[in-house]
Design an enzyme around this catalytic site. Sequence first.
Site, PDB file in Angstrom:
ATOM      1  N   ASN A  14       0.833  -1.214   0.000  1.00  0.00           N
ATOM      2  CA  ASN A  14       0.000   0.000   0.000  1.00  0.00           C
ATOM      3  C   ASN A  14       0.861   1.255   0.000  1.00  0.00           C
ATOM      4  OD1 ASN A  14      -3.047  -0.348   0.054  1.00  0.00           O
ATOM      5  ND2 ASN A  14      -2.366  -1.948   1.479  1.00  0.00           N
ATOM      6  N   MET A  90       0.628  -2.466  12.012  1.00  0.00           N
ATOM      7  CA  MET A  90      -0.137  -3.356  12.866  1.00  0.00           C
ATOM      8  C   MET A  90      -0.031  -2.977  14.345  1.00  0.00           C
ATOM      9  SD  MET A  90      -1.400  -4.736  10.408  1.00  0.00           S
ATOM     10  CE  MET A  90      -2.146  -6.325  10.169  1.00  0.00           C
ATOM     11  N   ARG A  91      -0.354  -1.718  14.627  1.00  0.00           N
ATOM     12  CA  ARG A  91      -0.356  -1.271  16.028  1.00  0.00           C
ATOM     13  C   ARG A  91      -1.571  -0.393  16.280  1.00  0.00           C
ATOM     14  NH1 ARG A  91       3.830  -1.276  19.397  1.00  0.00           N
ATOM     15  NH2 ARG A  91       3.211   0.703  20.304  1.00  0.00           N
ATOM     16  N   ASN A 107      -6.291   5.110   7.641  1.00  0.00           N
ATOM     17  CA  ASN A 107      -5.894   3.700   7.653  1.00  0.00           C
ATOM     18  C   ASN A 107      -6.609   2.979   6.516  1.00  0.00           C
ATOM     19  OD1 ASN A 107      -4.759   1.233   8.676  1.00  0.00           O
ATOM     20  ND2 ASN A 107      -6.742   0.739   9.599  1.00  0.00           N
ATOM     21  N   HIS A 109      -8.020  -0.844   5.591  1.00  0.00           N
ATOM     22  CA  HIS A 109      -8.323  -2.131   6.240  1.00  0.00           C
ATOM     23  C   HIS A 109      -8.980  -3.069   5.218  1.00  0.00           C
ATOM     24  CE1 HIS A 109      -9.093  -4.906   9.477  1.00  0.00           C
ATOM     25  NE2 HIS A 109     -10.291  -5.087   8.969  1.00  0.00           N
ATOM     26  N   ASP A 141      -9.234   6.656  14.839  1.00  0.00           N
ATOM     27  CA  ASP A 141      -9.388   7.096  16.230  1.00  0.00           C
ATOM     28  C   ASP A 141      -8.702   6.057  17.111  1.00  0.00           C
ATOM     29  OD1 ASP A 141     -11.137   4.978  16.463  1.00  0.00           O
ATOM     30  OD2 ASP A 141     -12.930   6.218  16.301  1.00  0.00           O
ATOM     31  N   LYS A 172      -5.954  -5.362  -4.596  1.00  0.00           N
ATOM     32  CA  LYS A 172      -5.996  -4.530  -5.805  1.00  0.00           C
ATOM     33  C   LYS A 172      -6.896  -3.303  -5.575  1.00  0.00           C
ATOM     34  CE  LYS A 172      -6.450  -5.249 -10.690  1.00  0.00           C
ATOM     35  NZ  LYS A 172      -7.425  -5.860 -11.589  1.00  0.00           N
ATOM     36  N   GLU A 174      -7.619  -2.110  -2.593  1.00  0.00           N
ATOM     37  CA  GLU A 174      -6.962  -1.284  -1.554  1.00  0.00           C
ATOM     38  C   GLU A 174      -6.061  -0.252  -2.211  1.00  0.00           C
ATOM     39  OE1 GLU A 174      -5.024  -3.246   1.795  1.00  0.00           O
ATOM     40  OE2 GLU A 174      -6.216  -5.031   1.478  1.00  0.00           O
TER      41      GLU A 174
HETATM   42  C1  GAR Z   1      -3.174  -4.768   3.853  1.00  0.00           C
HETATM   43  O1  GAR Z   1      -4.063  -5.747   3.372  1.00  0.00           O
HETATM   44  C2  GAR Z   1      -3.883  -3.831   4.814  1.00  0.00           C
HETATM   45  O2  GAR Z   1      -5.207  -3.563   4.442  1.00  0.00           O
HETATM   46  C3  GAR Z   1      -3.834  -4.617   6.110  1.00  0.00           C
HETATM   47  O3  GAR Z   1      -2.547  -5.179   6.108  1.00  0.00           O
HETATM   48  C4  GAR Z   1      -2.110  -5.393   4.761  1.00  0.00           C
HETATM   49  C5  GAR Z   1      -0.773  -4.725   4.594  1.00  0.00           C
HETATM   50  O4  GAR Z   1      -0.249  -4.972   3.311  1.00  0.00           O
HETATM   51  N1  GAR Z   1      -4.071  -3.774   7.246  1.00  0.00           N
HETATM   52  C6  GAR Z   1      -4.757  -4.153   8.322  1.00  0.00           C
HETATM   53  O5  GAR Z   1      -5.185  -5.273   8.484  1.00  0.00           O
HETATM   54  C7  GAR Z   1      -4.966  -3.062   9.380  1.00  0.00           C
HETATM   55  N2  GAR Z   1      -5.889  -3.481  10.372  1.00  0.00           N
HETATM   56  P1  GAR Z   1       0.897  -4.036   2.725  1.00  0.00           P
HETATM   57  O6  GAR Z   1       2.006  -3.971   3.786  1.00  0.00           O
HETATM   58  O7  GAR Z   1       1.355  -4.747   1.502  1.00  0.00           O
HETATM   59  O8  GAR Z   1       0.316  -2.691   2.434  1.00  0.00           O
END
Ligand code: GAR
Length: 201
Positions: A14, A90-91, A107, A109, A141, A172, A174
Amino acid sequence: MKRIGVLVSGRGSNFEALAESVASGRIPNSEIGIVISNRDGAPGIQRAEARGIKTRVIPSKGLEREIYDRQVAAVLNESKVDLICLAGYMRLLSPFFVAAFPNRILNIHPSLLPSFPGLESQRQALEYGVKFAGCTVHFVDENLDAGPIVLQAEVPVLDQDTEATLSEKILKEEHRIYSEAVKIVLEGKFKIEGRRVLRTN
Ligand code: GAR
């Protein structure tokens, strides 16, 4: 020129999509000022370095949440960022961090929130048996995967889908909607009413 700070913990696809959109002008008049990872060796950091973008690894292990977040906030302020994009970060953020950047943290998700927050959302969606899955870009938040929704995209769940194929289809989308949402927010073409993010011109 608006400056974006990106926080990653892992792969960084991302981040890469955002960087590509900035480079191509899909997100106009902006630059990625810094990429920060809480994990040493996160591929996202290597991807940023390869693009010549400034990076910082600030290890979170063993640190109390707010103490850690104060370090990250200091670096973001030093970099004078206008917007913070969590990209596979992831925090959970401390109330301190959220209050330091009001309506300036986004963010992405991999589910149609409020369904399937937390980890392994694509697997949760498959196991639940939904016929549509997708992804959400939202303001952050202090609650997990909550906050007003800027954009969502849906993908159909087909009988033959596995966690891998579903995740790929969602990813894709995202990459597409994250850039779109960042553009809307950086251009200030929105207002927040309650939980609703409404477009303005
Ligand atoms: C992505 O699918 C993102 O949506 C998810 O982690 C992945 C990171 O992929 N995020 C979460 O689950 C947040 N709660 P990336 O490092 O290739 O962007």
